[in-house]
Every structure is written in structure tokens, then in C-alpha cells.
Motif scaffolding. Structure first.
Motif, PDB file in Angstrom:
ATOM      1  N   ASN A 194       0.832  -1.200   0.000  1.00 39.61           N
ATOM      2  CA  ASN A 194       0.000   0.000   0.000  1.00 39.61           C
ATOM      3  C   ASN A 194       0.871   1.255   0.000  1.00 39.61           C
ATOM      4  O   ASN A 194       0.527   2.257  -0.631  1.00 39.61           O
ATOM      5  CB  ASN A 194      -0.943  -0.011   1.203  1.00 39.61           C
ATOM      6  N   LEU A 195       1.995   1.201   0.685  1.00 35.72           N
ATOM      7  CA  LEU A 195       2.920   2.332   0.697  1.00 35.72           C
ATOM      8  C   LEU A 195       3.449   2.618  -0.708  1.00 35.72           C
ATOM      9  O   LEU A 195       3.516   3.771  -1.133  1.00 35.72           O
ATOM     10  CB  LEU A 195       4.074   2.058   1.666  1.00 35.72           C
ATOM     11  N   PHE A 196       3.797   1.573  -1.452  1.00 39.29           N
ATOM     12  CA  PHE A 196       4.253   1.752  -2.826  1.00 39.29           C
ATOM     13  C   PHE A 196       3.159   2.364  -3.697  1.00 39.29           C
ATOM     14  O   PHE A 196       3.425   3.264  -4.498  1.00 39.29           O
ATOM     15  CB  PHE A 196       4.739   0.434  -3.440  1.00 39.29           C
ATOM     16  N   VAL A 197       1.933   1.885  -3.552  1.00 41.05           N
ATOM     17  CA  VAL A 197       0.816   2.444  -4.320  1.00 41.05           C
ATOM     18  C   VAL A 197       0.651   3.921  -3.993  1.00 41.05           C
ATOM     19  O   VAL A 197       0.470   4.759  -4.882  1.00 41.05           O
ATOM     20  CB  VAL A 197      -0.491   1.667  -4.038  1.00 41.05           C
ATOM     21  N   ARG A 198       0.738   4.256  -2.720  1.00 42.83           N
ATOM     22  CA  ARG A 198       0.595   5.656  -2.294  1.00 42.83           C
ATOM     23  C   ARG A 198       1.731   6.531  -2.830  1.00 42.83           C
ATOM     24  O   ARG A 198       1.499   7.661  -3.258  1.00 42.83           O
ATOM     25  CB  ARG A 198       0.567   5.738  -0.779  1.00 42.83           C
ATOM     26  N   ILE A 199       2.955   6.021  -2.788  1.00 42.07           N
ATOM     27  CA  ILE A 199       4.105   6.790  -3.288  1.00 42.07           C
ATOM     28  C   ILE A 199       3.954   7.057  -4.779  1.00 42.07           C
ATOM     29  O   ILE A 199       4.101   8.187  -5.246  1.00 42.07           O
ATOM     30  CB  ILE A 199       5.436   6.071  -2.977  1.00 42.07           C
ATOM     31  N   PHE A 200       3.633   6.012  -5.547  1.00 41.21           N
ATOM     32  CA  PHE A 200       3.474   6.201  -6.987  1.00 41.21           C
ATOM     33  C   PHE A 200       2.262   7.076  -7.303  1.00 41.21           C
ATOM     34  O   PHE A 200       2.281   7.850  -8.259  1.00 41.21           O
ATOM     35  CB  PHE A 200       3.382   4.863  -7.711  1.00 41.21           C
ATOM     36  N   GLY A 201       1.204   6.956  -6.514  1.00 41.45           N
ATOM     37  CA  GLY A 201       0.049   7.833  -6.695  1.00 41.45           C
ATOM     38  C   GLY A 201       0.389   9.281  -6.422  1.00 41.45           C
ATOM     39  O   GLY A 201      -0.064  10.185  -7.131  1.00 41.45           O
ATOM     40  N   TYR A 202       1.198   9.515  -5.390  1.00 48.84           N
ATOM     41  CA  TYR A 202       1.644  10.879  -5.083  1.00 48.84           C
ATOM     42  C   TYR A 202       2.518  11.434  -6.206  1.00 48.84           C
ATOM     43  O   TYR A 202       2.363  12.587  -6.613  1.00 48.84           O
ATOM     44  CB  TYR A 202       2.402  10.901  -3.753  1.00 48.84           C
ATOM     45  N   LEU A 203       3.442  10.611  -6.717  1.00 53.47           N
ATOM     46  CA  LEU A 203       4.304  11.059  -7.800  1.00 53.47           C
ATOM     47  C   LEU A 203       3.500  11.333  -9.071  1.00 53.47           C
ATOM     48  O   LEU A 203       3.816  12.245  -9.837  1.00 53.47           O
ATOM     49  CB  LEU A 203       5.404  10.031  -8.066  1.00 53.47           C
ATOM     50  N   LEU A 204       2.451  10.571  -9.288  1.00 50.50           N
ATOM     51  CA  LEU A 204       1.599  10.757 -10.460  1.00 50.50           C
ATOM     52  C   LEU A 204       0.660  11.944 -10.294  1.00 50.50           C
ATOM     53  O   LEU A 204       0.250  12.558 -11.278  1.00 50.50           O
ATOM     54  CB  LEU A 204       0.787   9.480 -10.711  1.00 50.50           C
TER      55      LEU A 204
END
Length: 126
Positions: free
Chosen positions: A28-38
Motif C-alpha cells: 500500500n505504501l508503494f501504491v501511495r508513493i506512486f500515486g503521489y508522484l503521479l
């Protein structure tokens, strides 16, 4: 190791805490990080609107393409992992003989954790 996990051959505690709770938190942390970067490329649009109406492989910025691919890939990995971890906890708890209550609670809590994570992941999209 992953096949043992999915078959429920690992202990319930290890399956639930290490692979269930910790594994889901990390993914979930990875999804959140990539979502933030996107999010910098979304410009206030939802991911669905951006992806289906404004995303072009040729015309989009290279980092926008990278973050979109990373975000979508991490979502797919999270979906597959979520399904497999629910099965793993379910099977491991079926083999757990020490306490029926703990076995039942593990099933309920893993479903609640997965539902909470997916609600948080999908909330900005809806």
C-alpha cells in the motif's frame, strides 16, 4: 516460499502478521508513493479521467508515463497479493488448532484490512 504461503503451510501468526499485515502495508505504501508522484501530472483530474482522456504514450511527459506505469503496476500487484493473502490466511487458519477464536479473528481481520486498504486506494478514483 510463496507457494507454501498460499497453500497455508506456514504458521497462522507468520502468515497473518508478516505477510498479511506487514506485506499489505508495504505494498500500500508503494501504491501511495506512486500515486503521489503521479498526482502532479493529474492536475486535479481523477486517475480514470487522466488515463482514458489525457494520457498519450507519445505526447505525455516521460516521467508521467513512468509514474503511470508504476502506479498501475503497483495496483495490479496489490490486487493479486490481496487475493492471495486472504486465501493464505484462510487456509492457514483452517489448519490452526490452538484456538478457534484466533482462527476466526484472523479471517475477519484480514478481510477488514484488505477492505480498508482498497477503500483508501479507490477513494480518490471514485
Amino acid at each position: 516460499m510463496f507457494s507454501k504461503l498460499v497453500k497455508g503451510e506456514l504458521s497462522l501468526a507468520e502468515t497473518f502478521w508478516k505477510f498479511g499485515v506487514l506485506g499489505l502495508i508495504v505494498l500500500n505504501l508503494f501504491v501511495r508513493i506512486f500515486g503521489y508522484l503521479l498526482s502532479g501530472y493529474l492536475q486535479g483530474r481523477s486517475i480514470n479521467e487522466y488515463f482514458f482522456h489525457h494520457f498519450h504514450v507519445i505526447n505525455s511527459p516521460k516521467l508521467g508515463i513512468l509514474w503511470t506505469l508504476c502506479y498501475v503496476t503497483s495496483l495490479i500487484i496489490l490486487a493479486i497479493y490481496s487475493w492471495n493473502i486472504v486465501l493464505a490466511v484462510w487456509r492457514s487458519s483452517a489448519k490452526y488448532e490452538k484456538s478457534g477464536i484466533l482462527s476466526f479473528l484472523a479471517k475477519i481481520f484480514i478481510i477488514a484490512i484488505v477492505a480498508f486498504i482498497w477503500r483508501r486506494v479507490l477513494l480518490p478514483v471514485i
